[in-house]
Design a protein around this motif. Structure first.
Motif, PDB file in Angstrom:
ATOM      1  N   ASP A   1       0.806  -1.218   0.000  1.00  0.00           N
ATOM      2  CA  ASP A   1       0.000   0.000   0.000  1.00  0.00           C
ATOM      3  C   ASP A   1       0.844   1.277   0.000  1.00  0.00           C
ATOM      4  N   VAL A   2       0.161   2.400  -0.298  1.00  0.00           N
ATOM      5  CA  VAL A   2       0.804   3.708  -0.328  1.00  0.00           C
ATOM      6  C   VAL A   2      -0.070   4.710   0.435  1.00  0.00           C
ATOM      7  N   HIS A   3       0.497   5.900   0.656  1.00  0.00           N
ATOM      8  CA  HIS A   3      -0.223   6.942   1.395  1.00  0.00           C
ATOM      9  C   HIS A   3       0.161   8.294   0.806  1.00  0.00           C
ATOM     10  N   ARG A   4      -0.831   9.043   0.388  1.00  0.00           N
ATOM     11  CA  ARG A   4      -0.584  10.292  -0.328  1.00  0.00           C
ATOM     12  C   ARG A   4       0.178  11.309   0.511  1.00  0.00           C
ATOM     13  N   ARG A   5      -0.260  11.558   1.734  1.00  0.00           N
ATOM     14  CA  ARG A   5       0.384  12.593   2.554  1.00  0.00           C
ATOM     15  C   ARG A   5       1.789  12.170   3.002  1.00  0.00           C
ATOM     16  N   MET A   6       1.969  10.900   3.237  1.00  0.00           N
ATOM     17  CA  MET A   6       3.301  10.428   3.585  1.00  0.00           C
ATOM     18  C   MET A   6       4.257  10.516   2.400  1.00  0.00           C
ATOM     19  N   HIS A   7       3.721  10.412   1.188  1.00  0.00           N
ATOM     20  CA  HIS A   7       4.514  10.337  -0.043  1.00  0.00           C
ATOM     21  C   HIS A   7       5.252   9.005  -0.151  1.00  0.00           C
ATOM     22  N   GLY A   8       4.696   7.956   0.424  1.00  0.00           N
ATOM     23  CA  GLY A   8       5.404   6.685   0.366  1.00  0.00           C
ATOM     24  C   GLY A   8       4.542   5.517   0.767  1.00  0.00           C
ATOM     25  N   HIS A   9       5.211   4.435   1.151  1.00  0.00           N
ATOM     26  CA  HIS A   9       4.579   3.168   1.512  1.00  0.00           C
ATOM     27  C   HIS A   9       4.614   3.014   3.035  1.00  0.00           C
ATOM     28  N   PRO A  10       3.498   3.199   3.724  1.00  0.00           N
ATOM     29  CA  PRO A  10       3.541   3.205   5.186  1.00  0.00           C
ATOM     30  C   PRO A  10       3.663   1.835   5.841  1.00  0.00           C
TER      31      PRO A  10
ATOM     32  N   LEU B   1      -3.988   3.782   0.389  1.00  0.00           N
ATOM     33  CA  LEU B   1      -4.375   3.363  -0.960  1.00  0.00           C
ATOM     34  C   LEU B   1      -3.740   2.004  -1.229  1.00  0.00           C
ATOM     35  N   PHE B   2      -4.548   1.044  -1.624  1.00  0.00           N
ATOM     36  CA  PHE B   2      -4.040  -0.313  -1.858  1.00  0.00           C
ATOM     37  C   PHE B   2      -3.738  -0.536  -3.335  1.00  0.00           C
ATOM     38  N   LYS B   3      -2.813  -1.432  -3.588  1.00  0.00           N
ATOM     39  CA  LYS B   3      -2.386  -1.744  -4.951  1.00  0.00           C
ATOM     40  C   LYS B   3      -3.091  -2.994  -5.469  1.00  0.00           C
ATOM     41  N   TYR B   4      -3.536  -2.894  -6.709  1.00  0.00           N
ATOM     42  CA  TYR B   4      -4.101  -4.054  -7.385  1.00  0.00           C
ATOM     43  C   TYR B   4      -3.351  -4.350  -8.688  1.00  0.00           C
ATOM     44  N   HIS B   5      -2.244  -3.653  -8.906  1.00  0.00           N
ATOM     45  CA  HIS B   5      -1.297  -3.943  -9.973  1.00  0.00           C
ATOM     46  C   HIS B   5       0.065  -4.026  -9.309  1.00  0.00           C
TER      47      HIS B   5
ATOM     48  N   ASN C   1      -8.046   8.212 -11.813  1.00  0.00           N
ATOM     49  CA  ASN C   1      -7.314   8.727 -10.654  1.00  0.00           C
ATOM     50  C   ASN C   1      -7.418   7.703  -9.526  1.00  0.00           C
ATOM     51  N   VAL C   2      -6.319   7.010  -9.255  1.00  0.00           N
ATOM     52  CA  VAL C   2      -6.313   5.998  -8.193  1.00  0.00           C
ATOM     53  C   VAL C   2      -5.922   6.594  -6.846  1.00  0.00           C
ATOM     54  N   GLY C   3      -5.812   7.929  -6.777  1.00  0.00           N
ATOM     55  CA  GLY C   3      -5.390   8.573  -5.544  1.00  0.00           C
ATOM     56  C   GLY C   3      -6.514   8.904  -4.588  1.00  0.00           C
ATOM     57  N   VAL C   4      -7.651   8.248  -4.728  1.00  0.00           N
ATOM     58  CA  VAL C   4      -8.811   8.512  -3.870  1.00  0.00           C
ATOM     59  C   VAL C   4      -9.079   7.286  -3.001  1.00  0.00           C
ATOM     60  N   PRO C   5      -9.023   7.414  -1.672  1.00  0.00           N
ATOM     61  CA  PRO C   5      -9.275   6.250  -0.808  1.00  0.00           C
ATOM     62  C   PRO C   5     -10.665   5.674  -1.014  1.00  0.00           C
ATOM     63  N   ALA C   6     -10.785   4.396  -0.764  1.00  0.00           N
ATOM     64  CA  ALA C   6     -12.063   3.708  -0.934  1.00  0.00           C
ATOM     65  C   ALA C   6     -13.099   4.206   0.068  1.00  0.00           C
ATOM     66  N   THR C   7     -14.347   4.173  -0.343  1.00  0.00           N
ATOM     67  CA  THR C   7     -15.452   4.490   0.568  1.00  0.00           C
ATOM     68  C   THR C   7     -16.275   3.258   0.898  1.00  0.00           C
TER      69      THR C   7
END
Length: 470
Positions: free
Chosen positions: A116-125, A285-289, A414-420
């Motif tokens: 997974d990744v995190h937008r505000r962190m700018h990386g993989h938490p 944000l989770f990866k599916y690729h 845009n994959v930068g939107v967390p799931a709801t």
């Protein structure tokens, strides 16, 4: 005379400068010291369970990568103790010292770049935090609730500190997973150990002074090592601080400290000013690729276009990828030479997507794919147009595809939107886990892993999860 007995002169009311408010290091340390599992919201718990499930799956799968064997042989060679230390994932029960186990598990979890990744962190938490808090939690005999709280605490620091570092930190060449991730891992461990504010601040500063990792090594084994080092150094920082190993109380924001040194745009900000705000874990944000996350919007755009129009590789005359400029410095390897390179070659991935390749399949990313003449031919038809797309300057992508018969198609994602829809997200993560974990640990243990992650709330210990991924 004992100077401590001397009376201090009174300061007239209103005289002198106002007290300096606490900076981010002190605010984070105070919060970590006070934060408890009871403070978690149901949403934060659900997100944390999802993160830990996904981490377990990608770590199990990553354990089969060559770099994982190299690290095991170096840091936990057989015969090794099977009764002390922390468990190494998918190693048949092999153990190592806590810091070494965190390093191995952290690197394995990032080996596939499927985490997974995190937008505000700018990386993989999660690859930085989970290996550290899991090794420590196993050693302390912590409960599932305590593990979840430590993980959420670490991610809270990751998001806040990453935002303070701004884009400049990442764009200059630092890998935030390695830098911010080290501090985040220390934060999670400090919370789990119940450090007081003074020692928690030392832990954060000790982590900051050890943080390093350069984007120049993307596409090599060094990139997963960043995650392992972050987990290991963060864990070590908290354990040393607990013993009284000192560091500055303001090491994140002071002159020549972590922030001012590693970012030209560092901007200290209040930490969690709204106690009722959603937790940072809810922005994961989770990866599916199984490739660099910055390629995912382009992949999704092409998948949608291919599904809706029937356009395939044989139709392609020219493809323009409209992506943020940062992509050209992260995931635009023009001539990939290895499977790892392919994960950071957006042009190759565009061609593979048009060919109908399964970009979630781990066996796609091989040296043979990098050398495939058909992929190379398609890659040559792809252009990258670096510019912001829509309202997402980091993750959005648009495509303009021209066919050999002159038709033009456009798509955007845009994959930068967390799931709801958390139930749907959980389903996708379980499907992903069932695809990548069984080849290593078998279907039965993969199902046990999924169940154990889902049952962390209220679990008296971590044995169910640890046994499933051993």
């Amino acid at each position: 005379m004992d100077n401590s007995t001397l009376a201090r002169p009174a300061v007239p009311t209103g005289a002198g400068p106002a007290p300096t408010p606490p900076g981010p290091t002190a605010e984070m340390a105070a919060w970590l010291s006070a934060f408890r599992p009871a403070d978690l919201t149901p949403a934060a718990r659900a997100w944390a369970r999802a993160c830990l499930l996904d981490w377990s799956a990608v770590t199990v799968a990553g354990s089969a990568e060559p770099l994982s064997a190299l690290l095991r042989d170096e840091l936990a060679p057989e015969p090794a103790s099977r009764s002390s230390g922390a468990r190494i994932v998918a190693s048949g029960g092999r153990r190592a010292g806590l810091a070494d186990a965190a390093l191995i598990n952290g690197a394995m979890s990032h080996a596939l770049d499927f985490d997974d990744v995190h937008r505000r962190m700018h990386g993989h938490p999660t690859v930085a935090i989970a290996p550290a808090v899991l090794a420590l939690a196993e050693d302390l005999g912590a409960s599932g609730d305590q593990l979840i709280a430590a993980f959420v605490a670490g991610l809270e620091v990751a998001g806040a500190l990453g935002a303070m570092m701004d884009d400049a930190h990442y764009e200059h060449g630092f890998h935030a997973t390695a830098t911010v991730g080290t501090v985040a891992a220390a934060a999670g461990c400090a919370q789990l150990m119940g450090l007081d504010p003074e020692r928690a601040a030392w832990a954060l500063s000790l982590a900051g002074t050890q943080a390093a990792g350069l984007k120049a090594n993307f596409g090599t084994m060094a990139k997963p090592l960043h995650a392992g080092r972050a987990a290991s150094n963060g864990l070590l920082s908290a354990r040393l601080a607990a013993r009284g190993f000192t560091a500055r109380p303001d090491g994140l924001e002071c002159e020549q400290g972590f922030g001012p040194t590693l970012s030209t745009a560092f901007a200290p900000a209040p930490f969690r000013p709204d106690p009722a705000a959603p937790f940072e874990v809810e922005e994961v944000l989770f990866k599916y690729h199984a490739a660099c996350y910055l390629t995912h919007s382009a992949i999704e755009s092409l998948k949608t276009l291919r599904a809706e129009s029937g356009i395939g590789a044989e139709d392609l005359e020219r493809l323009v990828l409209h992506v943020p400029v940062t992509h050209t410095r992260v995931c635009d390897i023009r001539e990939p030479r290895s499977g790892l390179d392919v994960k950071f070659s957006i042009r190759s991935l565009a061609g593979l997507t048009l060919m109908g390749a399964d970009t979630a399949a781990l066996d796609l990313y091989t040296d043979a794919t990098a050398r495939d003449p058909k992929v190379a031919e398609l890659r040559g038809r792809v252009e990258v147009d670096p510019r912001p797309v829509g309202t997402s300057p980091r993750h959005g992508a648009a495509i303009t595809l021209t066919t050999k018969d002159g038709r033009t198609f456009r798509a955007e994602a845009n994959v930068g939107v967390p799931a709801t829809d958390l139930a749907a997200q959980q389903g996708r993560l379980e499907t992903k886990a069932r695809a990548i974990a069984p080849p290593v640990i078998g279907e039965a243990r993969a199902e046990a892993m999924i169940a154990a992650a889902a049952g962390l709330d209220g679990a008296p210990d971590l044995s169910a999860l640890l046994d499933a991924i051993r």
